[in-house]
Design an enzyme around this catalytic site. Sequence first.
Site, short mmCIF file in Angstrom:
data_model
loop_
_atom_site.label_atom_id
_atom_site.label_comp_id
_atom_site.label_asym_id
_atom_site.label_seq_id
_atom_site.Cartn_x
_atom_site.Cartn_y
_atom_site.Cartn_z
N HIS A 135 0.87 -1.18 0.00
CA HIS A 135 0.00 0.00 0.00
C HIS A 135 0.91 1.23 0.00
CE1 HIS A 135 -2.75 3.03 1.75
NE2 HIS A 135 -3.75 2.24 1.40
N ASP A 212 3.24 -4.05 7.80
CA ASP A 212 1.93 -3.40 7.71
C ASP A 212 0.86 -4.47 7.98
OD1 ASP A 212 -0.51 -2.35 6.95
OD2 ASP A 212 0.18 -1.57 5.02
N GLN A 215 -4.43 -5.24 7.06
CA GLN A 215 -5.38 -6.22 6.54
C GLN A 215 -5.27 -7.58 7.22
OE1 GLN A 215 -7.71 -5.38 4.47
NE2 GLN A 215 -6.96 -3.37 3.85
N LYS A 238 -10.42 -0.75 10.48
CA LYS A 238 -10.61 -1.97 9.69
C LYS A 238 -10.96 -3.17 10.58
CE LYS A 238 -7.32 -0.38 6.16
NZ LYS A 238 -8.25 0.02 5.12
N CYS A 376 -4.73 2.48 -3.75
CA CYS A 376 -3.49 2.97 -3.14
C CYS A 376 -2.35 1.98 -3.33
CB CYS A 376 -3.69 3.26 -1.65
SG CYS A 376 -4.86 4.59 -1.32
#
Length: 418
Positions: A135, A212, A215, A238, A376
């Site tokens: 991302h 990251d 997700q 999220k 993104c």
Amino acid sequence: MPPFDAPSVAQHDGAVDWAAVRADFPLLLREVHGKPLIYLDNANTGQKPASVIEAVDGYYRRQNANVSRAVHQLGTEATEAYEGTRGKLARFLNVRADELVLCSGTTFAINLVAYSWALPRLGPGDTILVSRMEHHANIVPWRLVADRTGATVRVAEILDDGTLDLDALRRAMTPDVKLLALTHVSNVLGTVNPVREICREARRRGVVTVIDGSQAVPHMRVDIAALGCDFYAFTGHKMCGPTGTGALWARREHLEAMPPFLGGGEMIREVSFERIVYNDPPHRFEAGTPNIAGFVGLGAAVDYLERLGPEQVERREGELLAHLTESLSQVDGLRILGNAPRKAAVVSFLLEGAHAHDLATLLDLEGVAIRSGQHCAHPLLQFYGVAATCRVSPAFYNTHDEIDTFVAALLKVRRLLG
């Protein structure tokens, strides 16, 4: 501050009553354009259970005060609630609470690492290794650091199926590489990267790892301690929590060696015009009044997910993903990007003869909310040679019937587009 109880999750012989879980999410009851909403944009942001909404509302109605400043009752309750969320997150992710910096989300967290850890340490001849599937939040900060320090950004490439080229990644971890930035789960492909194995190899070579987890944390059990990374960032909105919340986990030795990123209140112990003594981590990195109500809501979201069970969430979403993938594979002219052996519930696709934005707009008129665009992730879409895709991302509160309705709507839209 009195805790807000997460609703009981109905289970029978260990099986979750998913219809009862779905009823916990008020927004899913609304209509769009006169049709029942089918919300399949969960990789963008997740919906909030009533317990989270009530926690935020209850904070403002009964406990609203600033944290770590006042000795009155409201101030004490606000501070306890805010710090309570830090503790809940620590237990949820199997880390120490004093290694968690509460912040606005993954973007802020990665920028904190970039400016406070990387910027003072990197220079000409050093390399930052970034995967193709990142991302922008895990690309742009490293480009900014490289531009200011003279370091180089190198790309770790992927294979056509959307998996990392692990052999190439190992070869790319040359002695000049000081930092590896990698997503746990791709927001476009759904690929679940073997982070634990990669971090072990990076650590053996002296490469610092920044993961990251935006997700990943909402959709599976994440044990940060077991991953062996140096930094792990994630976002609250999220994972059923409010927007403007998230955290950075970092090894304690990194936090203690990092200078403050922002200056102001709470991040100091002593201030004079001649000298400033900074607070200990993690508060050293939490300048100013935080999003207190948001973190109260995030604490309620953690309660909810823990009661539901991350393992149950992953199993449910795996079933929905299998149904979705099989259904889309029957649509003529449809191409799915990425078919990694292990995927989270994210499917990006193109439909022959239809622009992604046109598809998403017409599907919205059918009550179906999906994402269209570049997500993104410009470098990733360039790899596949496409300008934009549609992305469908079910969550545990979605249903198999909703997937069937979405596919029927997709076929209807394709007929309309000729």
